[in-house]
Design an enzyme around this catalytic site. Structure first.
Site, PDB file in Angstrom:
ATOM      1  N   CYS A  14       0.187   3.078   3.657  1.00  8.72           N
ATOM      2  CA  CYS A  14       0.631   2.551   4.957  1.00  8.72           C
ATOM      3  C   CYS A  14       1.639   1.419   4.835  1.00  8.72           C
ATOM      4  O   CYS A  14       2.073   0.875   5.843  1.00  8.72           O
ATOM      5  CB  CYS A  14      -0.578   2.086   5.770  1.00  8.72           C
TER       6      CYS A  14
ATOM      7  N   CYS B 267      -8.588  -4.401 -10.356  1.00 11.10           N
ATOM      8  CA  CYS B 267      -8.137  -3.313 -11.221  1.00 11.10           C
ATOM      9  C   CYS B 267      -7.658  -2.196 -10.297  1.00 11.10           C
ATOM     10  O   CYS B 267      -8.471  -1.549  -9.642  1.00 11.10           O
ATOM     11  CB  CYS B 267      -9.316  -2.884 -12.085  1.00 11.10           C
TER      12      CYS B 267
ATOM     13  N   CYS C  74      -7.491  -0.886   1.028  1.00  9.13           N
ATOM     14  CA  CYS C  74      -6.502  -1.469   1.929  1.00  9.13           C
ATOM     15  C   CYS C  74      -7.172  -1.728   3.276  1.00  9.13           C
ATOM     16  O   CYS C  74      -7.757  -0.825   3.862  1.00  9.13           O
ATOM     17  CB  CYS C  74      -5.328  -0.496   2.089  1.00  9.13           C
TER      18      CYS C  74
ATOM     19  N   CYS D 132       0.852  -1.188   0.000  1.00  6.54           N
ATOM     20  CA  CYS D 132       0.000   0.000   0.000  1.00  6.54           C
ATOM     21  C   CYS D 132       0.893   1.245   0.000  1.00  6.54           C
ATOM     22  O   CYS D 132       1.817   1.347   0.802  1.00  6.54           O
ATOM     23  CB  CYS D 132      -0.882  -0.016   1.247  1.00  6.54           C
TER      24      CYS D 132
ATOM     25  N   CYS E 184      -5.476   0.639   6.198  1.00  5.54           N
ATOM     26  CA  CYS E 184      -5.645   2.094   6.306  1.00  5.54           C
ATOM     27  C   CYS E 184      -6.889   2.600   5.586  1.00  5.54           C
ATOM     28  O   CYS E 184      -7.190   3.786   5.649  1.00  5.54           O
ATOM     29  CB  CYS E 184      -4.411   2.819   5.775  1.00  5.54           C
TER      30      CYS E 184
HETATM   31 ZN   LIG Z   1      -2.902   0.955   3.423  1.00  4.83          ZN
END
Ligand SMILES: [Zn+2]
Length: 139
Positions: A57, A125, A100, A54, A103
């Site tokens: 985070c 995607c 995610c 990510c 976060c």
């Molecule tokens: Zn994240």
């Protein structure tokens, strides 16, 4: 409910805190659910060994072994790392947003049953901007 020793780290920041660590484009996409232009993304056509984290985070989201060429103009994966990604149906019921799990950052959308010859027939995607690639030899 929190459980000791779990890996489900939760990252909570205000918009101001996110603005301080993200680029304007990352903020627009991760925190405001924007979309990068198709075929513009850094990771659209890369297939090196490693893990996609990510960009907000740094939680690991996708392995390079699940990436495939969907031709859609954005990085595509047939599955996320288990537990790393939440799926939420959009208010209009048409698309399923992926975020995610750590976060809440916006990644893109997941489409299923399109007939891609992958183990899951799902297509995550994902905006390149939402990801940060870590090559296998750097992990
Ligand atoms: Zn994240």
């Amino acid at each position: 409910m929190a459980s000791a020793g779990g890996s489900g780290t939760q990252v909570r920041k205000s918009d101001e805190e996110w603005r301080a660590i993200l680029s304007p484009e990352q903020f627009r996409i991760l925190r405001k659910k924007g979309t990068e232009y198709p075929n513009s993304g850094e990771y659209n056509k890369t297939y090196n060994d490693g893990v996609y984290n990510c960009a907000g985070c740094e939680a690991p989201l996708y392995k390079s072994t699940t990436k495939f060429d969907s031709g859609c103009g954005w990085p595509a994966f047939f599955e996320g790392i288990p537990g790393a990604i939440n799926e939420t149906r959009d208010a209009d019921g048409r698309r399923v947003e992926i975020t995610c799990a750590a976060c809440g950052g916006h990644l893109g959308h997941v489409f299923k049953g399109e007939g891609f010859p992958t183990p899951t027939d799902a297509r995550h995607c994902v905006n390149s901007v939402s990801l940060k690639f870590t090559p296998a030899n750097m992990a």
